[in-house]
Write an enzyme that holds these catalytic residues in place. Structure first.
Site, short mmCIF file in Angstrom:
data_model
loop_
_atom_site.label_atom_id
_atom_site.label_comp_id
_atom_site.label_asym_id
_atom_site.label_seq_id
_atom_site.Cartn_x
_atom_site.Cartn_y
_atom_site.Cartn_z
N ASP A 196 0.87 -1.17 0.00
CA ASP A 196 0.00 0.00 0.00
C ASP A 196 0.91 1.23 0.00
O ASP A 196 2.12 1.11 0.22
CB ASP A 196 -0.89 -0.03 1.24
CG ASP A 196 -1.79 1.20 1.33
OD1 ASP A 196 -2.36 1.59 0.30
OD2 ASP A 196 -1.88 1.76 2.43
N ASP A 220 -1.70 -0.63 5.95
CA ASP A 220 -1.91 -0.07 7.29
C ASP A 220 -3.32 0.44 7.52
O ASP A 220 -3.71 0.67 8.66
CB ASP A 220 -0.93 1.07 7.55
CG ASP A 220 -1.40 2.38 6.93
OD1 ASP A 220 -1.91 2.34 5.79
OD2 ASP A 220 -1.25 3.43 7.57
N ASP A 258 -7.37 -1.77 3.88
CA ASP A 258 -6.51 -2.91 3.58
C ASP A 258 -6.90 -4.16 4.36
O ASP A 258 -6.28 -5.21 4.19
CB ASP A 258 -5.05 -2.57 3.91
CG ASP A 258 -4.54 -1.40 3.09
OD1 ASP A 258 -4.93 -1.30 1.91
OD2 ASP A 258 -3.77 -0.58 3.63
#
Length: 857
Positions: free
Chosen positions: A526, A721, A725
């Site tokens: 990410d 995080d 996600d």
């Protein structure tokens, strides 16, 4: 119970204090009894350690009113096998609240006393698996803690504890201080047994050597008989005391219809000793007292080494358990008064003010309200550099104040502190076992059965071929082939690797991480809060139409007030700094659309904040999207009106480039998946050397992308995080959640990075490779040893004492090889000037402390 005891119990229940018997069971106190427990502020005497433990358990569980309301004393053992009263306490409704998961299930972590090797783990798990209603059971041999989950309708806590005690092990609800005391007792007992065995071995060898070096007729028969009897007497302490753990373990295994690893050991010791005793009584035949004492001594040496290894492997967790101080200096009249009173850390409440002096550990999570200091959070994050913290910063319990005194306002009680929750997560992390460990346990269990059959066949063959050699050869086969090394090969290595990673700030939550991580083919990152530090700042505001700058900023902040996303917090911080009025607007009916934005009502007007497409659905027409390079743009609009564009940027993590390069060097495909605009994602990917990047990804699109890779045969590791996600973290083969990220992401991840550095992922990958290498080495060594040693013993090339040496050395090699994993090298991407740079930029690190404050659960 007699009438007199019941009358005394009634007087105790009514508050009488003039009672000279045991306050728990009512029996008379021994003359030298000294087992007091403080109950309701008064010192009460108990008649034995068992009653003391039961009473202390009652008090610690907050059930002291049991003594005020009881109508009789607790039952005492009168010959019947009663369930200890402290076990029955955990069946009470108030006590079971501590274990509740939901209405149907409950879980608990227990300490197990008396574990000797991996066979104990197998036996305990096998016994508990037969309990009705038990859903999960896992025993960690390194920490000696048992995790159980059960159906409350079919099983009770006392059933679990009693089942463990029935097979010869002491079990009790986990308590750090009690567990440490138990480990010290076990260490002292093992040391005494080792000393007795060593002393017996040396003395017996003094009498055995003359028989070995004498020639036929040179040693008189009466002297030979005297030496045999002396050897017998000197061997008795080793067999009757030092070898007790092996006989108890074998008995417990056989009583449960199982074949643990203590069975061949006990058979070998017993057969050699009995055969030698028979030879002494008959005055003819070979004796093996020297082999027996040497075998017991060497095996105890191996177990002592295993005990040390287990304690070292659990070292990081032990340090965490003792990090929270027992007391704190509470400032009752702050800020008007500065006087402090020492109180137990467990008595602190949210809102209390505590003074933390230099060198002291922080007793509970809190916010600095006075002073500034350098804080050591290495125990929590693995970060060695001290971090500067001042007024307004949050600190987790367990962190250490270094330079100056500070005053904190407590935000969480000690039991709910970051450190306490982290300990619970670590304890849960060690409960399950990877497939390779389960395979080793199964192989070891079958190996013992095959070994006993093989030893019997060898004895039968030699009894036919050469009866004089049948007994010693069968003993040698039993001794040399104990599968301790095979069973220790995997759990010892995993425990050592886990301990090393915890000290580096990497918490492995699921058991398969080390087993799969080294085989991953794709590493998916990410962007915000992962490859970047997660603290973007507002760089520019572009106004549309006649919108007023500060009003738009306050509206956006109101919408984002309860959003933990880093971009949201950047807008809130900017609005707070630019606030011109004391009263900020408040948003109502706020709804969040994952990956797009928020919608809410302020003063009767509906607003949207998010990407251009999402806001355009309310604003009514499209707008040219003009984003700065590397900037993330967030739009604000209302019904039929575009109001503002917020341009935010986020600094790259200083070790992100090195981590990406590390995985590319290993031949892994690195991919960037981001919910941010495509050009921003491409800009970050180009800066870090990532060849493939995808922007504007909704949560379901991230999930679909990873699942597609998996369908193609790829093994995917996901690093994220945010709340967005959570789904993809759970779907990935291996997943990492940044410690500064959302708690929801951490609960769905296989691994949590407590350290703020992305390099921890590279470290975890390197440790995974080394761990699997060590496990393979251990398994190969244990297998090759048995393949060579067992046939050699069966042929008669290895005598009993030499077989004891070989078995002990094989276990020692496995343990020492696994302990190599505890050594911590320099982190990837670190350089000598890093600590100084981190201290100069300590403000960026505050994201970690703020997120840790949320707790990991």
């Amino acid at each position: 119970m007699n009438i007199h005891a019941q009358a005394e119990a009634g007087s105790v229940a009514q508050g009488a204090t003039a009672f000279d018997g045991c306050y728990h069971c009512g029996l008379s106190l021994p003359p030298a009894a000294h087992w007091p427990v403080e109950i309701d502020g008064q010192r009460r005497e108990m008649c034995c350690p068992g009653c003391q433990a039961a009473a202390q358990t009652i008090v610690e569980m907050g059930l002291a009113d049991y003594y005020r309301t009881r109508s009789a004393f607790s039952a005492t053992a009168d010959g019947a096998a009663l369930i200890p009263p402290e076990l029955l306490l955990y069946d009470l409704p108030d006590a079971q609240k501590k274990f509740d998961l939901n209405e149907e299930s409950a879980e608990a972590t227990l300490s197990i006393e008396g574990i000797r090797c991996a066979a104990c783990v197998w036996l305990i798990e096998r016994r508990l698996a037969r309990l009705p209603g038990l859903q999960a059971v896992n025993l960690n041999v390194a920490t000696e803690r048992l995790y159980v989950r059960w159906q409350k309708e079919l099983c009770k806590p006392s059933d679990v504890l009693q089942a463990v005690r029935d097979i010869g092990y002491a079990a009790y609800p986990y308590d750090a201080s009690r567990h440490d005391a138990q480990l010290r007792r076990a260490s002292r007992t093992l040391s005494r047994q080792l000393f007795v065995a060593g002393l017996s071995m040396m003395q017996v060898m003094m009498y055995a050597v003359p028989a070995y070096i004498s020639h036929d007729g040179t040693l008189e028969s009466d002297m030979d008989a005297l030496m045999r009897w002396a050897s017998l007497l000197l061997t008795l302490p080793a067999v009757c005391y030092s070898a007790l753990p092996f006989f108890r373990g074998a008995y417990a295994s056989l009583r449960q219809g199982a074949l643990g690893m203590d069975v061949p050991v006990a058979l070998g010791i017993g057969a050699a000793f009995i055969g030698s005793v028979v030879a002494v009584l008959r005055g003819d035949g070979d004796v093996y007292f020297d082999s027996v004492t040497m075998f017991i001594f060497l095996l105890l040496c191996s177990r002592y080494l295993e005990l040390i290894a287990r304690r070292k492997a659990a070292g990081a967790l032990e340090k965490l358990q003792h990090a929270l101080p027992a007391a704190a200096a509470r400032m009752n009249g702050y800020p008007a008064q500065r006087e402090c009173s020492m109180v137990a850390a467990t008595q602190l409440c949210a809102g209390d003010f505590i003074l933390v002096k230099p060198g002291e550990a922080i007793a509970a999570d809190g916010e600095i309200v006075e002073g500034a200091s350098a804080i050591d959070m290495s125990l929590l994050t693995g970060e060695s550099a001290a971090l500067k913290r001042g007024v307004g910063d949050t600190l987790p319990g367990g962190a250490i104040n270094i330079t100056q005194a500070i005053v904190l306002r407590v935000s969480k009680v000690a039991a709910d502190s970051t450190l306490s929750q982290l300990i619970r997560l670590i304890e849960r992390a060690g409960n399950a076992k990877p497939q390779i460990a389960l395979w080793a346990d199964r192989v070891a269990a079958w190996f013992v059965a095959a070994l006993l059959l093989f030893a019997l066949a060898v004895f039968v063959f030699w009894q036919w071929h050469d009866p004089a050699r049948a007994w010693p050869i069968a003993i040698a086969v039993l001794v040399v082939s104990c599968p301790c090394a095979l069973s220790l090969a995997t759990p010892t290595a995993l425990a050592a690797a886990t301990d090393r990673l915890v000290r580096q700030g990497v918490l492995i939550v699921q058991p398969h991480v080390l087993e799969i991580l080294h085989r991953t083919t794709h590493i998916v990152f990410d962007k915000t809060g992962t490859l970047t530090v997660g603290k973007p700042t507002l760089q520019n505001m572009h106004m549309f139409a006649d919108a007023e700058r500060n009003a738009c900023l306050q509206i956006a902040a109101a919408l984002e007030a309860s959003n933990a996303h880093p971009l949201a917090q950047a807008i809130v911080v900017a609005a707070s700094a630019a606030a011109m009025t004391a009263t900020a607007p408040v948003a109502h009916d706020v709804s969040y659309t994952a990956g797009q934005g928020l919608e809410g009502v302020i003063d009767g007007v509906r607003f949207r904040l998010g990407n251009a497409v999402f806001v355009g659905e309310l604003a009514g027409h499209s707008i040219d999207q003009q984003d700065g390079t590397g900037m993330t743009s967030v739009y604000l609009g209302s019904s039929g009106t575009w109001l503002a564009r917020f341009d935010l940027s986020d600094a790259m993590r200083d070790d992100a480039r090195a981590v990406v390069a590390y995985f590319r060097k290993l031949g892994k495909t690195v991919i960037l998946l981001s919910g941010d605009q495509p050009d921003v994602a491409q800009h970050v990917a180009a800066e870090l050397g990532i060849a493939e990047a995808h922007g504007a990804c909704l949560p379901e699109q991230k999930l679909a992308f990873v699942q597609k890779l998996q369908q193609q045969g790829s093994i995917v590791a996901m690093v994220g995080d945010g709340i967005n996600d959570a789904a993809v973290l759970r779907a990935a083969d291996v997943s990492f959640a940044m410690g500064s990220g959302a708690a929801l992401a951490q609960t769905h991840a296989d691994t949590v990075l407590l350290s703020p550095h992305l390099a921890a992922i590279a470290n975890a990958s390197e440790v995974a490779v080394k761990t699997m290498r060590v496990i393979r080495q251990n398994l190969v060594w244990a297998t090759c040893y048995n393949l060579l040693a067992i046939p050699a013993a069966a042929i008669g090339w290895i005598n009993p004492w030499l077989s004891g040496v070989g078995m002990s050395l094989s276990s020692a090699v496995v343990v020492l090889n696994a302990l190599r994993l505890r050594r911590i090298p320099r982190r990837h991407g670190e350089h000598p000037g890093r600590a100084k740079a981190e201290q100069e930029n300590a403000g960026q690190e505050n994201a970690m402390a703020a997120a840790v404050k949320q707790g990991i659960n």
